[in-house]
Design a protein around this motif. Sequence first.
Motif, PDB file in Angstrom:
ATOM      1  N   MET A  50      43.452  33.590  46.024  1.00  0.00           N
ATOM      2  CA  MET A  50      42.718  34.795  45.790  1.00  0.00           C
ATOM      3  C   MET A  50      42.804  35.135  44.293  1.00  0.00           C
ATOM      4  O   MET A  50      43.873  35.149  43.706  1.00  0.00           O
ATOM      5  N   SER A  51      41.657  35.411  43.699  1.00  0.00           N
ATOM      6  CA  SER A  51      41.584  35.671  42.273  1.00  0.00           C
ATOM      7  C   SER A  51      41.413  37.168  42.014  1.00  0.00           C
ATOM      8  O   SER A  51      40.582  37.813  42.641  1.00  0.00           O
ATOM      9  N   THR A  52      42.228  37.690  41.120  1.00  0.00           N
ATOM     10  CA  THR A  52      42.099  39.097  40.739  1.00  0.00           C
ATOM     11  C   THR A  52      41.892  39.176  39.238  1.00  0.00           C
ATOM     12  O   THR A  52      42.409  38.352  38.487  1.00  0.00           O
ATOM     13  N   LYS A  53      41.151  40.176  38.802  1.00  0.00           N
ATOM     14  CA  LYS A  53      40.923  40.381  37.382  1.00  0.00           C
ATOM     15  C   LYS A  53      41.941  41.364  36.834  1.00  0.00           C
ATOM     16  O   LYS A  53      42.257  42.353  37.471  1.00  0.00           O
ATOM     17  N   ARG A  54      42.444  41.051  35.685  1.00  0.00           N
ATOM     18  CA  ARG A  54      43.345  41.962  35.002  1.00  0.00           C
ATOM     19  C   ARG A  54      42.549  42.828  34.044  1.00  0.00           C
ATOM     20  O   ARG A  54      41.468  42.474  33.617  1.00  0.00           O
ATOM     21  N   SER A  55      43.095  43.978  33.678  1.00  0.00           N
ATOM     22  CA  SER A  55      42.390  44.879  32.770  1.00  0.00           C
ATOM     23  C   SER A  55      42.266  44.287  31.372  1.00  0.00           C
ATOM     24  O   SER A  55      41.462  44.737  30.576  1.00  0.00           O
ATOM     25  N   SER A  79      36.163  42.445  32.511  1.00  0.00           N
ATOM     26  CA  SER A  79      36.463  43.572  33.383  1.00  0.00           C
ATOM     27  C   SER A  79      36.307  44.924  32.680  1.00  0.00           C
ATOM     28  O   SER A  79      36.525  45.952  33.290  1.00  0.00           O
ATOM     29  N   VAL A  80      35.946  44.929  31.408  1.00  0.00           N
ATOM     30  CA  VAL A  80      35.746  46.184  30.678  1.00  0.00           C
ATOM     31  C   VAL A  80      34.405  46.761  31.099  1.00  0.00           C
ATOM     32  O   VAL A  80      33.377  46.124  30.988  1.00  0.00           O
ATOM     33  N   GLY A  81      34.422  47.991  31.598  1.00  0.00           N
ATOM     34  CA  GLY A  81      33.213  48.620  32.098  1.00  0.00           C
ATOM     35  C   GLY A  81      32.411  49.289  31.001  1.00  0.00           C
ATOM     36  O   GLY A  81      32.871  49.457  29.866  1.00  0.00           O
ATOM     37  N   LEU A  82      31.213  49.688  31.353  1.00  0.00           N
ATOM     38  CA  LEU A  82      30.329  50.360  30.409  1.00  0.00           C
ATOM     39  C   LEU A  82      30.922  51.674  29.929  1.00  0.00           C
ATOM     40  O   LEU A  82      30.833  52.011  28.745  1.00  0.00           O
ATOM     41  N   THR A  83      31.568  52.399  30.816  1.00  0.00           N
ATOM     42  CA  THR A  83      32.178  53.675  30.436  1.00  0.00           C
ATOM     43  C   THR A  83      33.250  53.471  29.374  1.00  0.00           C
ATOM     44  O   THR A  83      33.329  54.241  28.411  1.00  0.00           O
ATOM     45  N   SER A  84      34.059  52.425  29.519  1.00  0.00           N
ATOM     46  CA  SER A  84      35.098  52.143  28.530  1.00  0.00           C
ATOM     47  C   SER A  84      34.487  51.808  27.173  1.00  0.00           C
ATOM     48  O   SER A  84      34.992  52.234  26.134  1.00  0.00           O
ATOM     49  N   ASP A 135      46.567  51.375  24.197  1.00  0.00           N
ATOM     50  CA  ASP A 135      47.700  50.614  24.734  1.00  0.00           C
ATOM     51  C   ASP A 135      48.512  51.436  25.703  1.00  0.00           C
ATOM     52  O   ASP A 135      48.969  50.932  26.743  1.00  0.00           O
ATOM     53  N   ARG A 136      48.699  52.699  25.398  1.00  0.00           N
ATOM     54  CA  ARG A 136      49.468  53.590  26.285  1.00  0.00           C
ATOM     55  C   ARG A 136      48.769  53.753  27.642  1.00  0.00           C
ATOM     56  O   ARG A 136      49.402  53.742  28.691  1.00  0.00           O
ATOM     57  N   ARG A 137      47.444  53.875  27.598  1.00  0.00           N
ATOM     58  CA  ARG A 137      46.675  54.032  28.837  1.00  0.00           C
ATOM     59  C   ARG A 137      46.700  52.745  29.662  1.00  0.00           C
ATOM     60  O   ARG A 137      46.777  52.787  30.884  1.00  0.00           O
ATOM     61  N   ASN A 138      46.674  51.599  28.986  1.00  0.00           N
ATOM     62  CA  ASN A 138      46.684  50.318  29.702  1.00  0.00           C
ATOM     63  C   ASN A 138      48.035  50.029  30.350  1.00  0.00           C
ATOM     64  O   ASN A 138      48.107  49.335  31.361  1.00  0.00           O
ATOM     65  N   ARG A 139      49.117  50.551  29.793  1.00  0.00           N
ATOM     66  CA  ARG A 139      50.453  50.344  30.374  1.00  0.00           C
ATOM     67  C   ARG A 139      50.664  51.183  31.619  1.00  0.00           C
ATOM     68  O   ARG A 139      51.408  50.811  32.503  1.00  0.00           O
ATOM     69  N   ALA A 140      49.998  52.322  31.678  1.00  0.00           N
ATOM     70  CA  ALA A 140      50.191  53.241  32.817  1.00  0.00           C
ATOM     71  C   ALA A 140      49.475  52.763  34.065  1.00  0.00           C
ATOM     72  O   ALA A 140      48.737  51.909  34.149  1.00  0.00           O
TER      73      ALA A 140
END
Length: 63
Positions: free
Chosen positions: A1-6, A11-16, A58-63
């Motif tokens: 099973m394959s999962t995408k990491r942030s 996997s970066v969305g339009l909103t980001s 970076d802080r948001r990605n760690r949480a």
Amino acid sequence: MSTKRSSDPQSVGLTSLLDLIGALLIIVAVALAVAVFTLPGALASAGVLVLVLSWLIDRRNRA
């Protein structure tokens, strides 16, 4: 099973991306406002704001 990491670019969305562009435009606006008074101050403020933006991402990605 394959999962995408942030951290995957796909996997970066339009909103980001829109948030990033908005943040960069704010940094440019602040730098231009400071450039009216002093060019070195504008470069310094833009550099500090880019570092703060990087730290917040970076802080948001760690949480």
